[in-house]
Scaffold this motif. Sequence first.
Motif, PDB file in Angstrom:
ATOM      1  N   VAL A 159       3.374   5.776  -5.751  1.00  0.00           N
ATOM      2  CA  VAL A 159       3.449   5.783  -7.216  1.00  0.00           C
ATOM      3  C   VAL A 159       2.199   6.410  -7.821  1.00  0.00           C
ATOM      4  O   VAL A 159       2.271   7.175  -8.789  1.00  0.00           O
ATOM      5  CB  VAL A 159       3.652   4.342  -7.730  1.00  0.00           C
ATOM      6  N   PHE A 160       1.052   6.097  -7.262  1.00  0.00           N
ATOM      7  CA  PHE A 160      -0.213   6.602  -7.798  1.00  0.00           C
ATOM      8  C   PHE A 160      -0.270   8.125  -7.747  1.00  0.00           C
ATOM      9  O   PHE A 160      -0.813   8.765  -8.657  1.00  0.00           O
ATOM     10  CB  PHE A 160      -1.374   5.998  -7.012  1.00  0.00           C
ATOM     11  N   CYS A 161       0.269   8.720  -6.682  1.00  0.00           N
ATOM     12  CA  CYS A 161       0.186  10.170  -6.511  1.00  0.00           C
ATOM     13  C   CYS A 161       1.353  10.917  -7.152  1.00  0.00           C
ATOM     14  O   CYS A 161       1.359  12.163  -7.139  1.00  0.00           O
ATOM     15  CB  CYS A 161       0.131  10.509  -5.019  1.00  0.00           C
ATOM     16  N   ASN A 171       3.074  -8.036  -8.928  1.00  0.00           N
ATOM     17  CA  ASN A 171       2.377  -6.751  -9.015  1.00  0.00           C
ATOM     18  C   ASN A 171       3.335  -5.673  -9.510  1.00  0.00           C
ATOM     19  O   ASN A 171       4.446  -5.530  -8.997  1.00  0.00           O
ATOM     20  CB  ASN A 171       1.829  -6.348  -7.644  1.00  0.00           C
ATOM     21  N   THR A 172       2.896  -4.921 -10.505  1.00  0.00           N
ATOM     22  CA  THR A 172       3.700  -3.826 -11.040  1.00  0.00           C
ATOM     23  C   THR A 172       3.147  -2.497 -10.542  1.00  0.00           C
ATOM     24  O   THR A 172       1.949  -2.361 -10.264  1.00  0.00           O
ATOM     25  CB  THR A 172       3.690  -3.846 -12.579  1.00  0.00           C
ATOM     26  N   PHE A 173       4.037  -1.512 -10.454  1.00  0.00           N
ATOM     27  CA  PHE A 173       3.674  -0.188  -9.949  1.00  0.00           C
ATOM     28  C   PHE A 173       4.129   0.861 -10.970  1.00  0.00           C
ATOM     29  O   PHE A 173       5.161   1.529 -10.793  1.00  0.00           O
ATOM     30  CB  PHE A 173       4.319   0.051  -8.587  1.00  0.00           C
ATOM     31  N   LYS A 174       3.367   0.915 -12.051  1.00  0.00           N
ATOM     32  CA  LYS A 174       3.683   1.802 -13.183  1.00  0.00           C
ATOM     33  C   LYS A 174       5.138   1.563 -13.623  1.00  0.00           C
ATOM     34  O   LYS A 174       5.531   0.427 -13.870  1.00  0.00           O
ATOM     35  CB  LYS A 174       3.430   3.264 -12.799  1.00  0.00           C
ATOM     36  N   VAL A 215       0.834  -1.209   0.000  1.00  0.00           N
ATOM     37  CA  VAL A 215       0.000   0.000   0.000  1.00  0.00           C
ATOM     38  C   VAL A 215       0.866   1.254   0.000  1.00  0.00           C
ATOM     39  O   VAL A 215       0.553   2.243  -0.680  1.00  0.00           O
ATOM     40  CB  VAL A 215      -0.953  -0.016   1.211  1.00  0.00           C
ATOM     41  N   VAL A 216       1.954   1.243   0.755  1.00  0.00           N
ATOM     42  CA  VAL A 216       2.847   2.407   0.785  1.00  0.00           C
ATOM     43  C   VAL A 216       3.392   2.690  -0.614  1.00  0.00           C
ATOM     44  O   VAL A 216       3.364   3.837  -1.097  1.00  0.00           O
ATOM     45  CB  VAL A 216       4.006   2.174   1.774  1.00  0.00           C
ATOM     46  N   SER A 272       6.685   8.406 -12.348  1.00  0.00           N
ATOM     47  CA  SER A 272       7.068   7.230 -11.572  1.00  0.00           C
ATOM     48  C   SER A 272       8.330   6.559 -12.086  1.00  0.00           C
ATOM     49  O   SER A 272       8.900   5.701 -11.396  1.00  0.00           O
ATOM     50  CB  SER A 272       5.926   6.203 -11.577  1.00  0.00           C
ATOM     51  N   LYS A 273       8.799   6.959 -13.258  1.00  0.00           N
ATOM     52  CA  LYS A 273       9.954   6.258 -13.825  1.00  0.00           C
ATOM     53  C   LYS A 273      11.247   6.536 -13.061  1.00  0.00           C
ATOM     54  O   LYS A 273      12.205   5.765 -13.162  1.00  0.00           O
ATOM     55  CB  LYS A 273      10.124   6.638 -15.292  1.00  0.00           C
ATOM     56  N   ASN A 274      11.296   7.616 -12.291  1.00  0.00           N
ATOM     57  CA  ASN A 274      12.511   7.913 -11.528  1.00  0.00           C
ATOM     58  C   ASN A 274      12.390   7.485 -10.062  1.00  0.00           C
ATOM     59  O   ASN A 274      13.191   7.886  -9.223  1.00  0.00           O
ATOM     60  CB  ASN A 274      12.841   9.405 -11.596  1.00  0.00           C
ATOM     61  N   GLN A 275      11.399   6.666  -9.740  1.00  0.00           N
ATOM     62  CA  GLN A 275      11.192   6.207  -8.367  1.00  0.00           C
ATOM     63  C   GLN A 275      11.752   4.794  -8.186  1.00  0.00           C
ATOM     64  O   GLN A 275      11.461   3.894  -8.973  1.00  0.00           O
ATOM     65  CB  GLN A 275       9.701   6.213  -8.009  1.00  0.00           C
ATOM     66  N   VAL A 276      12.524   4.618  -7.100  1.00  0.00           N
ATOM     67  CA  VAL A 276      13.094   3.320  -6.745  1.00  0.00           C
ATOM     68  C   VAL A 276      12.766   3.054  -5.280  1.00  0.00           C
ATOM     69  O   VAL A 276      13.061   3.883  -4.412  1.00  0.00           O
ATOM     70  CB  VAL A 276      14.618   3.282  -6.958  1.00  0.00           C
ATOM     71  N   PHE A 277      12.159   1.915  -5.017  1.00  0.00           N
ATOM     72  CA  PHE A 277      11.769   1.546  -3.657  1.00  0.00           C
ATOM     73  C   PHE A 277      12.639   0.386  -3.173  1.00  0.00           C
ATOM     74  O   PHE A 277      12.796  -0.622  -3.883  1.00  0.00           O
ATOM     75  CB  PHE A 277      10.291   1.147  -3.611  1.00  0.00           C
ATOM     76  N   HIS A 278      13.179   0.539  -1.983  1.00  0.00           N
ATOM     77  CA  HIS A 278      13.987  -0.507  -1.354  1.00  0.00           C
ATOM     78  C   HIS A 278      13.220  -1.005  -0.123  1.00  0.00           C
ATOM     79  O   HIS A 278      13.072  -0.266   0.860  1.00  0.00           O
ATOM     80  CB  HIS A 278      15.351   0.033  -0.930  1.00  0.00           C
ATOM     81  N   VAL A 279      12.740  -2.237  -0.192  1.00  0.00           N
ATOM     82  CA  VAL A 279      11.995  -2.839   0.917  1.00  0.00           C
ATOM     83  C   VAL A 279      12.935  -3.764   1.673  1.00  0.00           C
ATOM     84  O   VAL A 279      13.406  -4.766   1.127  1.00  0.00           O
ATOM     85  CB  VAL A 279      10.766  -3.627   0.419  1.00  0.00           C
TER      86      VAL A 279
END
Length: 643
Positions: A366-368, A396-399, A360-361, A372-379
């Motif tokens: 990404v939705f807002c 699941n893909t996030f754009k 959800v985070v 989104s192409k310059n966003q990198v998430f490290h979980v």
Amino acid sequence: MKGGGGGGGGGAVSVTTGKRRWRSLVIGVLFLVILSMLVPLAFLLGLHNGFHSPNPNPNGYVPVHKTSFVSDLKIYDKYENSETFNHAENYRSTHINDLVKKLAPNISKDVRNNFPDGAKTETSDMSATDTSHHSKVTPVSPPAVPQSLPNTSNSKIAGTVADTGRGGVDENENCELKFGSYCLWRREHREEMKDTMVKKLKDQLFVARAYYPSIAKLPSQDKLTRALRQNIQEVERVLSESATDVDLPPGIEKKIQRMEAAITKAKSVPVDCSNVDKKFRQILDMTNDEANFHMKQSAFLYQLAVQTMPKSLHCLSMRLIVEYFKSPSVVIELSQADRFSDPSLHHYVIFSTNVLASSVVINSTVFCARESKNQVFHVLTDGQNYFAMKLWFFRNTFKEATVQVLNIEQLNLESHDKVILIQMFLPVEYRVSLLNVDGPSIHSKMQYISVFSHLHYLLPEIFQSLTKVVVLDDDVVVQKDLSALWDINMGGKVNGAVQSCSVSLGQLKSYLGENSYDKNSCAWMSGLNIVDLARWRELDLTKTYRRLVREVSMGEESKEAVALRGSLLTFQDLVYALDGVWALSGLGHDYGLNIEAIKKAAVLHYNGNMKPWLELGIPRYKKFWKKFLNQEDQLLSECNVHP
């Protein structure tokens, strides 16, 4: 002749023996006849099983016994609740007693008789020790939960219990000091009393039992004595067959009226009040014990629901792990490895063991976002949840955003960091009590703050090629584009965070020690933090944090308590205060937040125990979280995931 004489003597002896036997039989028969007459008489006088007591009472008085269900527990406090906790005595059982003993939280202090003195002492101590501030903040711990239970929540509450006594603190405040957000949840979910007729019958039975012994001693009140005894027997019979209002026999209203009339008449008779007073006090003590026990049990079950993973989420995690090992081995991230270390991109770091929460985070961020192409998430997660996370973010893909899942147990860091990596430390939450002693009374206010855990201080070593990251807790929802955070000039500060000025460092001085720090500084909150890793490395804040941890660890403080002191002092004068519209906290414990303020906030932080993925979550805030949940995934329906 001798023989004849001897024969005559033997006959006389036989006759005498026969007469004795006959007399014995007559006496036995008479005894049985008398006994058969006494038994019905005794029954009519009320000496049967329903009217006996440990000390035989010829008046047929029915005592009120405390059940072993309550007497085996140590009562730790005395609340004045409006609910009535009355249950049939046959509900108790040895099995339930054993179960409660195992599950009951360990609250050791019995403050039943110490409230007034305790309140005066606490007030005078606070006034004497803190003359520069009007309030005192003390971290408060919840009821203890058995250590064997897995803690899968992303919140831990640590500290010491603040014993304020009764002086000026009302029931709700006193409850919140003891049990925290459970009391908020309890007030919101209070139900109307059910089975009022049964409860009224029980109350009448108690009162009638209290008056009966005194009335029975008065010879002039034989008629009233018989009326009371008859009504007591009828009500006992009804209650033995009926546990709810639906089970009550027809005509129960007339029985209630007759009992009420008998009680009213008994009250008008001059009697010895000592016995009545004794029985009423016994009833009051029993009711208080029942209320205290149920409060204690409910608070424990609340904490149990908060700190254990819901069955549906556990099912989802297990199914994902099974599917991961059933699928063909695919190298997912090699094609995007360069993006993970590219400092020109916007990097977000999330510490989590919850698949849905972290999803959800990322989805909301990404939705807002405008791009989104310059966003990198490290979980970052632990070995137990690594494969479930891996498969979920592959399915699941996030754009156009990129997601990297890291196992903290496999990070190649220095040897002295391995101890920290053995256990997954999530952001630490604290519930603090502000005690205002400005007047003759004490007023309490609860505040919740959250800070970094031990793992957060490894960020410069985990992401050595990055210069700036945004750290998000897994209990947040993003509602606006966060790209503007990278354009903020923090002026040499390291940690950009929203501050909670309702709690100052000066108010925490008894907890932070006598170190040199600005006592007027506000406590900062985790949840949304922009961190300058380059400046962090320059100041070597990780070394500073470890030094502070070593100093505190020499005492008996918990790991969470160490994290609070270490985090607040490590970033002393290094916190850049973000505008309050960036993040709004309290959605996990505060029922009174303004909806308009929620809609305007860029990030919503569900700090507190009532997380949105739990059944205990606050319903009016859940919708902001659920709209970013991918509910079309087949595994969610198969595991019955419906937060």
